[in-house]
Write an enzyme that holds these catalytic residues in place. Structure first.
Site, PDB file in Angstrom:
ATOM      1  N   TYR A 145       0.865  -1.187   0.000  1.00  0.00           N
ATOM      2  CA  TYR A 145       0.000   0.000   0.000  1.00  0.00           C
ATOM      3  C   TYR A 145       0.896   1.229   0.000  1.00  0.00           C
ATOM      4  O   TYR A 145       1.854   1.313   0.773  1.00  0.00           O
ATOM      5  CB  TYR A 145      -0.878  -0.013   1.255  1.00  0.00           C
ATOM      6  CG  TYR A 145      -1.786   1.188   1.388  1.00  0.00           C
ATOM      7  CD1 TYR A 145      -2.941   1.310   0.618  1.00  0.00           C
ATOM      8  CD2 TYR A 145      -1.493   2.206   2.299  1.00  0.00           C
ATOM      9  CE1 TYR A 145      -3.784   2.412   0.756  1.00  0.00           C
ATOM     10  CE2 TYR A 145      -2.323   3.299   2.439  1.00  0.00           C
ATOM     11  CZ  TYR A 145      -3.466   3.402   1.668  1.00  0.00           C
ATOM     12  OH  TYR A 145      -4.292   4.484   1.802  1.00  0.00           O
ATOM     13  N   ASP A 240       9.306   2.746  -0.602  1.00  0.00           N
ATOM     14  CA  ASP A 240       8.301   3.421   0.217  1.00  0.00           C
ATOM     15  C   ASP A 240       8.605   3.080   1.676  1.00  0.00           C
ATOM     16  O   ASP A 240       8.273   1.995   2.162  1.00  0.00           O
ATOM     17  CB  ASP A 240       6.898   2.950  -0.183  1.00  0.00           C
ATOM     18  CG  ASP A 240       5.818   3.634   0.641  1.00  0.00           C
ATOM     19  OD1 ASP A 240       6.161   4.286   1.644  1.00  0.00           O
ATOM     20  OD2 ASP A 240       4.637   3.508   0.284  1.00  0.00           O
ATOM     21  N   LYS A 268       4.517  10.120   8.188  1.00  0.00           N
ATOM     22  CA  LYS A 268       4.264  10.720   9.505  1.00  0.00           C
ATOM     23  C   LYS A 268       5.401  10.709  10.522  1.00  0.00           C
ATOM     24  O   LYS A 268       5.481  11.604  11.366  1.00  0.00           O
ATOM     25  CB  LYS A 268       3.033  10.053  10.093  1.00  0.00           C
ATOM     26  CG  LYS A 268       2.962   8.541   9.840  1.00  0.00           C
ATOM     27  CD  LYS A 268       1.527   8.034   9.646  1.00  0.00           C
ATOM     28  CE  LYS A 268       1.536   6.671   8.987  1.00  0.00           C
ATOM     29  NZ  LYS A 268       0.354   6.360   8.229  1.00  0.00           N
TER      30      LYS A 268
HETATM   31  N1  HOZ Z   1      -3.459   3.398   6.110  1.00  0.00           N
HETATM   32  C1  HOZ Z   1      -3.119   3.390   7.495  1.00  0.00           C
HETATM   33  C2  HOZ Z   1      -2.595   2.069   7.903  1.00  0.00           C
HETATM   34  N2  HOZ Z   1      -1.703   1.424   7.058  1.00  0.00           N
HETATM   35  C3  HOZ Z   1      -4.277   3.747   8.391  1.00  0.00           C
HETATM   36  C4  HOZ Z   1      -4.513   5.185   8.498  1.00  0.00           C
HETATM   37  C5  HOZ Z   1      -5.492   5.597   9.590  1.00  0.00           C
HETATM   38  O1  HOZ Z   1      -6.613   5.119   9.643  1.00  0.00           O
HETATM   39  O2  HOZ Z   1      -5.135   6.434  10.399  1.00  0.00           O
END
Ligand code: HOZ
Length: 430
Positions: A145, A240, A268
């Site tokens: 992802y 990534d 983040k």
């Molecule tokens: N896509 C995030 C986990 N791989 C989750 C993001 C969220 O819901 O804060």
């Protein structure tokens, strides 16, 4: 049984105003059923929900809370910077300092551009790779992802896998056509694509160690082969490292694997949990970016002073604390050993995959999980039971079988042992 009344009511109210009640799907608990916790506060290795229940947290805001929540130095940096204004849309000294810190910790990066999220980083990196190569096709891996940009929502992992929509409606046929999917840890599948599409492939993007289908580790042969194929066919290799960057080692997964990518994306963690992303890499590629080059990418909040101050403070702590990653490894190894002992003692069909402070407990009959197909053998119903029992024992795990858990520096041995005890109890009952 804990009382979740306030969270249940809050979710009911939120669903009337926010699609699905959440601003990001996987956190809705759709993957496990039931209502999500609404969080009131977090400190160290704990989160507290609005009903006043406290949990040992292994979500860590999906990775960035490597120091634990509300670390005093990070909070102080945010407060002091906020006194000076929260956004200028003009350059600051903090941005250059951040670029230097990233370059110091990740030597493959000559130049780096700050953005606001991991999604923005991967989207921009792909545009740049396309501009640099003059080609269109991107190769990604099933189950990986890379944020919610159209090009990556093909056979994707994380929330889309959890919700059963790995190919999202709304992605145009044209975009889907320029995304090719290979199989993780299957070099022949990558080779076949490069042979067929040779000089049309702009980039290959990969989670070098995956987190978004759970933790899966590449074989040496596979990851070295991927590097070699990109070099041979002139495609840009994008690592990534939104999850793995600065988490698995100062230099991220690329340091552990000994591979030098052409570009890297971060998320983040470099904002200390504030909304930040970044992408960087080789000088000759990054030189194509506007205003120096012709590939456009911009943003008023890019390099935001609060985010830079928080992220920089955090990265310096990671860089300067003696044995930081060794200590984190010991805490994480303690958790893994405890979980494996619990598996052996209860006889539950499960295995733990772990690299550094990232782990996934896969409920599968398999003795190894090395591929997306292996991940797909997991018993998600059993995971759901385990998840709910853990929650009720005060352990907050990602609400999906297809995600990673994160250990932070703030996790104490006592809390790790409590986690293991709760896991053992749950394993004995599912
Ligand atoms: N896509 C995030 C986990 N791989 C989750 C993001 C969220 O819901 O804060």
């Amino acid at each position: 049984m804990k009382n979740y009344d306030k969270s249940v009511a809050a979710f009911g109210e939120a669903k009337q105003h926010i699609p699905g009640g959440v601003n990001s799907p996987v956190r809705s608990f759709r993957g496990v059923g039931g209502d999500p916790l609404f969080i009131a506060s977090a400190k160290g290795d704990k989160v507290t929900d609005i009903d006043g229940n406290e949990y040992i947290d292994y979500v860590g805001s999906w990775g960035p809370m490597i120091l634990g929540h509300a670390h005093p130095e990070v909070i102080k940096a945010i407060q002091q910077t906020a006194e000076l204004g929260t956004s200028y849309g003009a350059p600051t000294l903090l941005e250059t300092e951040m670029a230097l810190q990233i370059k110091k910790m990740v030597p493959s990066i000559d130049m780096v551009r700050m953005v606001n999220s991991g999604t923005e980083a991967t989207m921009s990196a792909l545009r740049l790779a396309r501009g640099y190569t003059g080609r269109e096709i991107v190769v990604k891996f099933e189950g990986c992802y890379h944020g919610h940009n159209d090009s990556f929502l093909i056979k994707a992992g994380s929330g889309v896998l959890t919700l059963g929509t790995p190919d999202s409606p709304g992605v145009t046929a044209g975009t889907a056509k320029s995304t090719l999917t290979a199989k993780y840890n299957d070099l022949a599948s990558v080779e076949a694509l490069f042979k067929e599409y040779s000089n049309q492939i702009a980039a290959l993007i990969i989670e070098p160690i995956t987190g978004n289908m759970g933790v899966v580790v590449p074989s040496k042969e596979f990851i070295q082969g991927v590097r070699q194929l990109c070099t041979q066919y002139g495609a840009v290799l994008i690592f990534d490292e939104v999850m793995t960057g600065f988490r698995l080692a100062k230099g991220g997964a690329q340091e552990i694997l000994g591979i030098v990518p052409d570009m890297t994306t971060f998320g983040k963690i470099i904002g200390g949990g504030l909304p930040v992303g970044a992408y960087g890499g080789k000088q000759e590629i990054m030189d194509q970016l506007a205003p120096k080059g012709p590939v456009y990418q911009a943003g008023t909040l890019s390099g935001n002073p609060l985010a830079m101050a928080a992220g920089l403070t955090m990265l310096k702590i990671l860089d300067e604390t003696p044995d930081f990653y060794q200590i984190l490894e010991e805490k994480s190894a303690r958790l893994q050993a405890g979980l494996e002992k619990a598996i052996a003692e209860t006889g539950v069909k499960a295995i733990v995959n772990r690299v550094g402070s990232m782990f996934t407990l896969f409920f599968t009959e398999k003795s190894e999980v090395n591929s997306f197909d292996d991940v797909m053998t997991c018993d998600t119903a059993r995971f759901t039971k385990f998840f709910k029992m853990s929650l009720d024992s005060g352990i907050y795990l990602a609400p999906s079988q297809f995600e990673a858990g994160f250990v932070s520096f703030a996790h104490t041995d006592e809390d790790i042992d409590k986690t293991v005890d709760a896991a053992k109890e749950a394993m004995g009952m599912i």
